[in-house]
Design a protein around this motif. Structure first.
Motif, PDB file in Angstrom:
ATOM      1  N   GLY A  93      35.218  41.005  43.379  1.00 21.08           N
ATOM      2  CA  GLY A  93      34.518  41.266  42.131  1.00 21.08           C
ATOM      3  C   GLY A  93      35.421  41.426  40.926  1.00 21.08           C
ATOM      4  O   GLY A  93      34.963  41.876  39.871  1.00 21.08           O
ATOM      5  N   MET A  94      36.682  41.021  41.033  1.00 22.70           N
ATOM      6  CA  MET A  94      37.628  41.205  39.924  1.00 22.70           C
ATOM      7  C   MET A  94      38.043  39.851  39.351  1.00 22.70           C
ATOM      8  O   MET A  94      38.052  38.839  40.041  1.00 22.70           O
ATOM      9  N   GLU A  95      38.389  39.865  38.067  1.00 23.18           N
ATOM     10  CA  GLU A  95      38.889  38.660  37.418  1.00 23.18           C
ATOM     11  C   GLU A  95      39.818  39.023  36.275  1.00 23.18           C
ATOM     12  O   GLU A  95      39.760  40.130  35.717  1.00 23.18           O
ATOM     13  N   LEU A  96      40.687  38.082  35.931  1.00 21.13           N
ATOM     14  CA  LEU A  96      41.585  38.210  34.794  1.00 21.13           C
ATOM     15  C   LEU A  96      41.117  37.262  33.704  1.00 21.13           C
ATOM     16  O   LEU A  96      40.605  36.166  33.989  1.00 21.13           O
ATOM     17  N   THR A  97      41.283  37.660  32.435  1.00 18.16           N
ATOM     18  CA  THR A  97      40.839  36.832  31.322  1.00 18.16           C
ATOM     19  C   THR A  97      41.945  36.705  30.286  1.00 18.16           C
ATOM     20  O   THR A  97      42.847  37.549  30.199  1.00 18.16           O
ATOM     21  N   ALA A  98      41.853  35.644  29.483  1.00 16.49           N
ATOM     22  CA  ALA A  98      42.831  35.429  28.419  1.00 16.49           C
ATOM     23  C   ALA A  98      42.199  34.587  27.329  1.00 16.49           C
ATOM     24  O   ALA A  98      41.282  33.780  27.584  1.00 16.49           O
ATOM     25  N   LEU A  99      42.673  34.784  26.098  1.00 20.19           N
ATOM     26  CA  LEU A  99      42.219  33.994  24.952  1.00 20.19           C
ATOM     27  C   LEU A  99      43.394  33.761  24.024  1.00 20.19           C
ATOM     28  O   LEU A  99      44.147  34.689  23.715  1.00 20.19           O
ATOM     29  N   TYR A 135      35.863  43.980  36.287  1.00 24.52           N
ATOM     30  CA  TYR A 135      35.450  44.360  37.646  1.00 24.52           C
ATOM     31  C   TYR A 135      33.930  44.429  37.686  1.00 24.52           C
ATOM     32  O   TYR A 135      33.315  45.284  37.033  1.00 24.52           O
ATOM     33  N   ALA A 136      33.320  43.488  38.415  1.00 26.66           N
ATOM     34  CA  ALA A 136      31.865  43.438  38.531  1.00 26.66           C
ATOM     35  C   ALA A 136      31.383  44.480  39.535  1.00 26.66           C
ATOM     36  O   ALA A 136      31.828  44.490  40.690  1.00 26.66           O
ATOM     37  N   LEU A 137      30.485  45.347  39.097  1.00 29.56           N
ATOM     38  CA  LEU A 137      29.939  46.386  39.963  1.00 29.56           C
ATOM     39  C   LEU A 137      28.809  45.822  40.814  1.00 29.56           C
ATOM     40  O   LEU A 137      28.034  44.966  40.363  1.00 29.56           O
ATOM     41  N   ASN A 138      28.705  46.300  42.029  1.00 30.83           N
ATOM     42  CA  ASN A 138      27.624  45.878  42.926  1.00 30.83           C
ATOM     43  C   ASN A 138      26.393  46.724  42.621  1.00 30.83           C
ATOM     44  O   ASN A 138      26.321  47.896  42.984  1.00 30.83           O
ATOM     45  N   THR A 139      25.415  46.129  41.940  1.00 25.92           N
ATOM     46  CA  THR A 139      24.204  46.863  41.559  1.00 25.92           C
ATOM     47  C   THR A 139      23.109  46.752  42.616  1.00 25.92           C
ATOM     48  O   THR A 139      22.060  47.389  42.468  1.00 25.92           O
ATOM     49  N   HIS A 140      23.321  45.927  43.650  1.00 24.24           N
ATOM     50  CA  HIS A 140      22.311  45.717  44.701  1.00 24.24           C
ATOM     51  C   HIS A 140      20.979  45.274  44.095  1.00 24.24           C
ATOM     52  O   HIS A 140      19.905  45.659  44.552  1.00 24.24           O
ATOM     53  N   SER A 141      21.061  44.464  43.041  1.00 28.29           N
ATOM     54  CA  SER A 141      19.854  44.019  42.354  1.00 28.29           C
ATOM     55  C   SER A 141      20.027  42.571  41.917  1.00 28.29           C
ATOM     56  O   SER A 141      21.121  42.158  41.513  1.00 28.29           O
ATOM     57  N   GLN A 142      18.942  41.787  41.979  1.00 30.50           N
ATOM     58  CA  GLN A 142      18.943  40.425  41.490  1.00 30.50           C
ATOM     59  C   GLN A 142      18.637  40.375  39.999  1.00 30.50           C
ATOM     60  O   GLN A 142      18.824  39.332  39.371  1.00 30.50           O
ATOM     61  N   ARG A 143      18.178  41.475  39.454  1.00 26.35           N
ATOM     62  CA  ARG A 143      17.811  41.502  38.035  1.00 26.35           C
ATOM     63  C   ARG A 143      18.878  42.131  37.153  1.00 26.35           C
ATOM     64  O   ARG A 143      19.046  41.732  36.005  1.00 26.35           O
ATOM     65  N   TRP A 144      19.567  43.138  37.676  1.00 29.58           N
ATOM     66  CA  TRP A 144      20.512  43.898  36.862  1.00 29.58           C
ATOM     67  C   TRP A 144      21.946  43.597  37.271  1.00 29.58           C
ATOM     68  O   TRP A 144      22.232  43.395  38.447  1.00 29.58           O
ATOM     69  N   GLY A 145      22.846  43.591  36.301  1.00 28.16           N
ATOM     70  CA  GLY A 145      24.261  43.398  36.564  1.00 28.16           C
ATOM     71  C   GLY A 145      25.087  44.316  35.683  1.00 28.16           C
ATOM     72  O   GLY A 145      24.634  44.754  34.618  1.00 28.16           O
TER      73      GLY A 145
END
Length: 307
Positions: A93-99, A135-145
């Protein structure tokens, strides 16, 4: 528009310049521009984006002159910017970003405040780069993120061209999303933490960062329409010319199955007059009278059901 007070008409440690672009396009945006996607890319997947932005009259000052009402100086009359973004999934659930971004602009520049014959603003110019982590949290939901994010703005841009900060800026935030049928919405709450700078009567320092958006996607052609707004209220005393950068933006995004993981978007918007002054509400410094943008994004494996 700001009213100029006593200040140096160039950039120096005692009177540094500020970045005239308050809008931060998120490197991990999917359906919005200032609000991050709440999903991370799968491990070892690289997403990239290329964006073009056009701004009209984003930086103007009213300076004292023999004429009643002073003299308006367009520090930047118009600017065209090109930004390259990247996001790299590193797993769990992790990622790195750059601009990275550069711009071409026209205008009187800082020296135009004290001299009508001064050379124009530097162009082309390099803007500050940004690097980040999500870091994307696991919300256990198809609607919420939900996603926790942190970005650092690196002072690599041309400060005298009003294209960069004088020091590092740290920005922690949390991004939230909702999806129900074709309806989608996003919210990002955070802060931009920086050392204060005095700029022609305006004190620019740490700010709260608030962004919200809502849209609708047609499933067949995968055509999405979105409206978003952001605001950056100061968390320090910004002086008598208190400025609240705020802007709205409408975008249309096209991502048909034929494009695979590619999407194409076009949008437009304007600054919001939330800055109080002697002559009433006006646009804050850095806010354009018109903004147009075009982007193409590649996000392999991204969850298309989350903003």
């Amino acid at each position: 528009m700001l009213l100029a007070r006593e200040a140096w008409a160039d950039c120096r440690p005692s009177a540094p310049c500020v970045d005239a672009e308050p809008m931060w396009q998120s490197p991990s945006a999917l359906r919005f521009n200032t609000i991050s996607d709440t999903q991370a890319l799968p491990s070892s997947k690289l997403g990239v984006g290329l964006g073009f932005t056009l701004r009209f009259r984003p930086a103007a000052l009213n300076v004292p002159s023999p004429n009643q009402g002073g003299r308006d100086v367009n520090l930047i009359s118009h600017a065209e910017a090109t930004a390259l973004t990247a996001r790299w999934g590193i797993g769990n659930g992790m990622e790195l970003t750059a601009l990275a971004a550069g711009l071409s602009q026209q205008g009187a520049g800082i020296k135009g405040v004290t001299s009508q014959s001064a050379p124009s603003i530097d162009s082309p110019a390099l803007q500050d780069a940004r690097v980040g982590f999500g870091y994307a949290l696991n919300t256990h939901s198809q609607r919420w993120g939900a996603k926790l994010r942190f970005e650092a703005k690196l002072p690599l841009g041309n400060a005298e061209a009003l294209a960069g900060e004088t020091g590092f800026v740290g920005s922690p935030s949390v991004s939230l999303s909702f999806k129900q049928g074709g309806l989608f919405a996003g919210l990002e709450l955070g802060a931009r933490l920086r050392n204060p700078t005095d700029f022609f009567g305006l004190r620019v320092g740490s700010q709260a960062s608030l962004a919200a958006g809502v849209g609708y996607e047609l499933v067949g052609p995968r055509l999405a329409f979105a409206l978003e707004v952001y605001a950056l209220p100061s968390v320090i005393d910004s002086g008598p010319n208190a400025s609240v950068p705020a802007e709205w933006l409408y975008t249309t995004r096209f991502a048909p199955e034929l494009f695979g993981d590619f999407s194409l978007g076009v949008g437009a918007g304007t600054g919001l007059p939330l800055t109080a002054g002697a002559g009433g509400a006006s646009l804050g410094f850095g806010l354009p009278s018109f903004r147009g943008l075009l982007y193409v994004r590649y996000a392999p494996g991204a969850d298309r059901h989350a903003p």
